[in-house]
Design a protein around this motif. Sequence first.
Motif, short mmCIF file in Angstrom:
data_model
loop_
_atom_site.label_atom_id
_atom_site.label_comp_id
_atom_site.label_asym_id
_atom_site.label_seq_id
_atom_site.Cartn_x
_atom_site.Cartn_y
_atom_site.Cartn_z
N GLU A 90 0.70 -1.13 -0.19
CA GLU A 90 0.00 -0.08 -0.14
C GLU A 90 0.74 1.11 -0.09
N CYS A 91 1.98 1.28 0.79
CA CYS A 91 2.67 2.29 0.95
C CYS A 91 3.59 2.65 -0.42
N GLN A 92 3.87 1.62 -1.13
CA GLN A 92 4.51 1.54 -2.40
C GLN A 92 3.72 2.35 -3.41
N ASP A 93 2.43 1.93 -3.25
CA ASP A 93 1.26 2.51 -4.19
C ASP A 93 1.02 3.97 -3.85
N LYS A 94 1.31 4.40 -2.83
CA LYS A 94 1.10 5.76 -2.42
C LYS A 94 1.98 6.56 -2.99
N ILE A 95 3.34 5.76 -2.74
CA ILE A 95 4.54 6.67 -3.09
C ILE A 95 4.43 6.92 -4.56
N ARG A 96 3.75 5.96 -5.08
CA ARG A 96 4.10 5.65 -6.84
C ARG A 96 2.93 6.96 -7.14
N CYS A 97 1.99 6.94 -6.45
CA CYS A 97 0.73 8.13 -6.93
C CYS A 97 1.46 9.33 -6.46
N LEU A 98 1.91 9.55 -5.37
CA LEU A 98 2.64 10.88 -5.06
C LEU A 98 3.68 11.26 -5.77
N THR A 99 4.44 10.37 -6.51
CA THR A 99 5.62 10.63 -7.39
C THR A 99 4.82 11.06 -8.82
N GLN A 100 3.86 10.48 -9.11
CA GLN A 100 3.31 10.77 -10.43
C GLN A 100 2.70 12.32 -10.25
N GLN A 101 2.05 12.53 -9.08
CA GLN A 101 1.47 13.99 -9.10
C GLN A 101 2.55 15.05 -8.92
N ARG A 102 3.67 14.60 -8.36
CA ARG A 102 4.76 15.57 -8.25
C ARG A 102 5.44 15.90 -9.47
N ASP A 103 5.61 14.85 -10.60
CA ASP A 103 5.94 14.90 -11.68
C ASP A 103 5.03 15.69 -12.69
N TYR A 104 3.66 15.52 -12.27
CA TYR A 104 2.68 16.37 -13.20
C TYR A 104 2.69 17.70 -12.62
N ALA A 105 2.93 17.95 -11.49
CA ALA A 105 3.05 19.14 -10.90
C ALA A 105 4.21 20.06 -11.50
N ARG A 106 5.43 19.39 -11.59
CA ARG A 106 6.63 20.08 -12.10
C ARG A 106 6.43 20.26 -13.66
N THR A 107 5.66 19.57 -14.49
CA THR A 107 5.97 19.73 -15.87
C THR A 107 4.68 20.84 -16.29
N HIS A 108 3.41 20.89 -15.36
CA HIS A 108 2.31 21.57 -15.64
C HIS A 108 2.21 23.04 -14.65
N GLN A 109 3.46 23.24 -13.93
CA GLN A 109 3.06 24.29 -12.90
C GLN A 109 3.29 25.61 -13.63
N LYS A 110 2.75 26.75 -13.01
CA LYS A 110 2.68 28.20 -13.75
C LYS A 110 3.39 28.93 -12.53
N ILE A 111 4.13 29.95 -12.93
CA ILE A 111 4.64 30.84 -11.85
C ILE A 111 3.75 32.06 -11.86
N VAL A 112 3.32 32.41 -10.64
CA VAL A 112 2.51 33.45 -10.50
C VAL A 112 3.02 34.40 -9.47
N GLU A 113 3.32 35.76 -9.82
CA GLU A 113 3.65 36.56 -8.64
C GLU A 113 2.64 37.47 -7.98
#
Length: 321
Positions: A90-113
């Motif tokens: 279960e922990c490995q599944d959660k880590i996998r999901c979180l890493t996917q979310q992190r990678d998605y956030a890094r690739t699709h993030q926007k810089i807002v001032e």
Amino acid sequence: MNESRESKNAEQLEELLLLTEEIQEELEQKDQLIVELKTQLNESLTLNEKLNKENRAGNIQALKNDLKLADRALRNEKEKLRSANVTIGECQDKIRCLTQQRDYARTHQKIVEIPVEKPVLYEKCEACDRTDYQNAKAKYETQKERLAGQYKAKTVMFQTTLFLLAWYSLTTTLFQAVQSDVLLSDCKSFFHDAASFIQTFIGWTIEVGQSVAQISTKIPNPFIAGMVYWILLILIVGICVAGTGILAILIEIKVIELYREKCWDVITLLMILTSAAVIIYFGEAIKKALSVNLLLLFVLLQGAYVGLRCYLESYLEKRNY
């Protein structure tokens, strides 16, 4: 003779018969003892066999119980291992999901001032007249002045009390010193010895000056010789006396500077008064124990105190205390 021999033989035969009977009885008793021992041995063997059988049965039962407990513990460990594997998955599944979310956030993030206002302390704005600050400052100043006045009053009171105590101690000590015959005699002898030493020193300087001024006797003119004699004598005596006086004054100035710099406090005052009181009140006992001048002892104590105080302060300064 034959009859006596036959009687002796008969007696010997009877004795032999008695011995044989006794031996036979002993043999019978031993046979009975052997039989009893055999029966006891058989009984012990049977008892031992029974005990061995019972022990075997008990050991088998204990082994069975131990095996049951070990089997139960093994099952529990297997269940724990199974549950741990499940949680790890279960922990490995959660880590996998979180890493996917992190990678998605890094690739699709926007810089807002976002603009951030930095407040400046005590900056006067349009809607503020700093009345609270002025009131707090005025309150602080009044409280500071009040505390300073209280501290000054307490300091003056403490200094006045200390001065009065020192004055009282000094006057009582001086009055007691005036009444002490031993101390007065030691003071007289001390100053008398000091005056005699000064006179002796001046006499030595005059003798040295006269011996040096004898050079003027080689001058043939008596008037010039007399002038040279007195000039040399005055110069030598004046130089020696003036040099000694200047040296004594410099030493005194240095001691006073040390006193003011390192020893000018309440502890020194207490030391002076205590040493003076001890010397005055216990002067007779000190004179009996030590054949020393009391005034000289007081001066030596003060010198030792100043030296020890200077050494301790320099040592503490080196240690950065």
